[in-house]
Design a protein around this motif. Structure first.
Motif, mmCIF file in Angstrom:
data_model
loop_
_atom_site.group_PDB
_atom_site.id
_atom_site.type_symbol
_atom_site.label_atom_id
_atom_site.label_comp_id
_atom_site.label_asym_id
_atom_site.label_seq_id
_atom_site.Cartn_x
_atom_site.Cartn_y
_atom_site.Cartn_z
ATOM 1 N N PRO A 1 -25.980 34.016 75.406
ATOM 2 C CA PRO A 1 -26.660 34.212 74.126
ATOM 3 C C PRO A 1 -27.189 35.629 73.900
ATOM 4 C CG PRO A 1 -27.302 32.123 75.077
ATOM 5 C CD PRO A 1 -26.510 32.860 76.134
ATOM 6 N N ASP B 1 -24.627 37.675 71.777
ATOM 7 C CA ASP B 1 -24.232 37.239 70.441
ATOM 8 C C ASP B 1 -24.748 38.165 69.339
ATOM 9 O OD1 ASP B 1 -22.881 35.113 71.553
ATOM 10 O OD2 ASP B 1 -24.486 33.669 71.176
ATOM 11 N N ARG C 1 -25.167 29.609 60.668
ATOM 12 C CA ARG C 1 -25.139 28.878 61.941
ATOM 13 C C ARG C 1 -26.501 28.784 62.620
ATOM 14 N NH1 ARG C 1 -20.704 27.076 60.344
ATOM 15 N NH2 ARG C 1 -18.760 28.151 60.802
ATOM 16 N N ILE D 1 -22.547 25.240 65.868
ATOM 17 C CA ILE D 1 -21.190 25.617 65.510
ATOM 18 C C ILE D 1 -20.370 24.337 65.306
ATOM 19 C CG2 ILE D 1 -19.130 26.926 66.169
ATOM 20 C CD1 ILE D 1 -21.575 28.748 66.090
ATOM 21 N N GLU E 1 -17.272 22.075 65.172
ATOM 22 C CA GLU E 1 -15.939 22.120 65.749
ATOM 23 C C GLU E 1 -15.127 20.962 65.180
ATOM 24 O OE1 GLU E 1 -16.911 24.215 70.004
ATOM 25 O OE2 GLU E 1 -16.925 22.035 69.966
ATOM 26 N N LEU F 1 -21.089 21.869 68.330
ATOM 27 C CA LEU F 1 -21.494 22.663 69.487
ATOM 28 C C LEU F 1 -22.920 23.140 69.274
ATOM 29 C CD1 LEU F 1 -21.057 24.248 72.129
ATOM 30 C CD2 LEU F 1 -20.093 26.097 70.719
ATOM 31 N N ASP G 1 -24.805 25.665 70.383
ATOM 32 C CA ASP G 1 -24.451 26.907 71.047
ATOM 33 C C ASP G 1 -25.641 27.583 71.712
ATOM 34 O OD1 ASP G 1 -22.391 28.904 71.607
ATOM 35 O OD2 ASP G 1 -23.509 30.195 70.229
ATOM 36 N N ASN G 2 -26.819 27.385 71.174
ATOM 37 C CA ASN G 2 -27.996 28.051 71.733
ATOM 38 C C ASN G 2 -29.245 27.372 71.196
ATOM 39 O OD1 ASN G 2 -29.864 29.867 72.774
ATOM 40 N ND2 ASN G 2 -29.243 31.562 71.484
ATOM 41 N N LEU H 1 -22.757 21.022 74.541
ATOM 42 C CA LEU H 1 -23.389 22.300 74.865
ATOM 43 C C LEU H 1 -22.883 22.753 76.220
ATOM 44 C CD1 LEU H 1 -25.672 21.669 77.223
ATOM 45 C CD2 LEU H 1 -26.936 20.779 75.279
ATOM 46 N N TYR I 1 -20.710 22.200 81.379
ATOM 47 C CA TYR I 1 -20.486 21.677 80.042
ATOM 48 C C TYR I 1 -21.018 20.245 79.986
ATOM 49 C CZ TYR I 1 -17.474 25.696 79.374
ATOM 50 O OH TYR I 1 -17.002 26.975 79.262
#
Length: 146
Positions: free
Chosen positions: A34, A37, A47, A64, A66, A71, A73-74, A108, A141
């Motif tokens: 992160p 980014d 996002r 995000i 998909e 996702l 993501d953070n 995530l 994951y």
């Protein structure tokens, strides 16, 4: 209150991410994903969501969409604001957004050495699906059925 981040929030978002993740540098020996980014871009793409408490942004989540899942993501919270439940609120918000978008799961990943994060995600119902490498980082994951 959680809301979509605006362009003027991007610098604060980047600063929160930096402050939340810089503590991991000695442990993993490199910047966590992160920290690489582009938050101006992620905000512009719609996002990033921020959690405000009063006039201050205390945390954020990056989502995000998909093909088959959302996702997460953070998720990051200002170090001074950690321990107030903001992270859990942001994750619950991410799950709500995934459901509203028609997804039946959310996924995530986290660095394999960020064991406290893995434990938190497991506590919240995420299960490890596999381990791998991405962007030069060893990742765990995880996914959660909604």
């Amino acid at each position: 209150m959680i809301r979509l981040a605006r362009a003027e929030d991007a610098a604060v978002v980047a600063a929160i991410v930096h402050a939340a993740y810089v503590v991991y540098l000695p442990r993993i020996g490199q910047k966590p994903g992160p920290m690489h980014d582009d938050y101006d871009e992620l905000v512009a793409q719609g996002r990033v969501y921020v959690l405000e408490d009063g006039a201050n942004i205390e945390g954020l989540v990056v989502l995000i969409p998909e093909d088959k899942t959302m996702l997460l993501d953070n998720v990051a919270v200002r170090p001074e604001a950690q321990g107030k439940g903001y992270g859990n609120r942001l994750i619950a918000f991410a799950e709500e957004q995934a459901r509203a978008a028609g997804y039946n799961s959310i996924r995530l990943f986290t660095h394999e050495l960020m064991t406290e994060n893995q434990a938190r995600y497991k506590y919240l119902g995420f299960v490890e699906t596999h381990r791998g490498e991405g962007r030069g980082l060893k990742r765990v994951y995880m996914t959660k059925a909604l």
